[in-house]
Motif scaffolding. Structure first.
Motif: not given
Lengths: 80, 80
Positions: B4, B6-7, B40-44
């Motif tokens: 995860r 978090s930006i 923003r959350i980006i899950t990778v």
């Protein structure tokens, strides 16, 4: 109290930003990358002393304004 | 592994979405709400066995593509 709201698209809905970012990461050589999903974080300062009450109020804010419950899931964490 | 990212905007930079949301929440009667900040959350999903290595690779992805290090802070958490 500081409260963090994490909002993500419901499973199964298309996530065009995620698809494009997946492609861009592969173009950069990150072949180990699989699914990529985008979501939002909203941090909210809330005056209040009772964490359960603050949590309930922020969940209500999510339903009314912050999230779109038709297409999004949200999680509310009171960080204290 | 699921990671995860978090930006958030760096402290001190303007956050117009946060300002508008603060106002909208007050219009709805949530007078207890103070500062609101958007991120923003980006899950990778990342193939790999070593959590430290996966963490380092995703931090590199943040610097190169996912975040804008000039105006944003990011945090990478390997969720396992």
């Amino acid at each position: 109290m500081k409260v963090r709201v994490s909002i993500t698209r419901k499973a199964g809905l298309s996530d065009p930003e995620g698809v494009e970012t997946h492609r861009a990461l592969h173009d950069l050589g990150y072949d180990e990358v699989g699914d990529v999903h985008f979501g939002r974080i909203i941090t909210v300062e809330v005056a209040g002393k009772d964490a359960a009450e603050v949590q309930a109020r922020v969940e209500e804010m999510c339903e009314r304004l912050l999230a779109n419950p038709v297409i999004e899931d949200y999680a509310v964490e009171v960080l204290g």
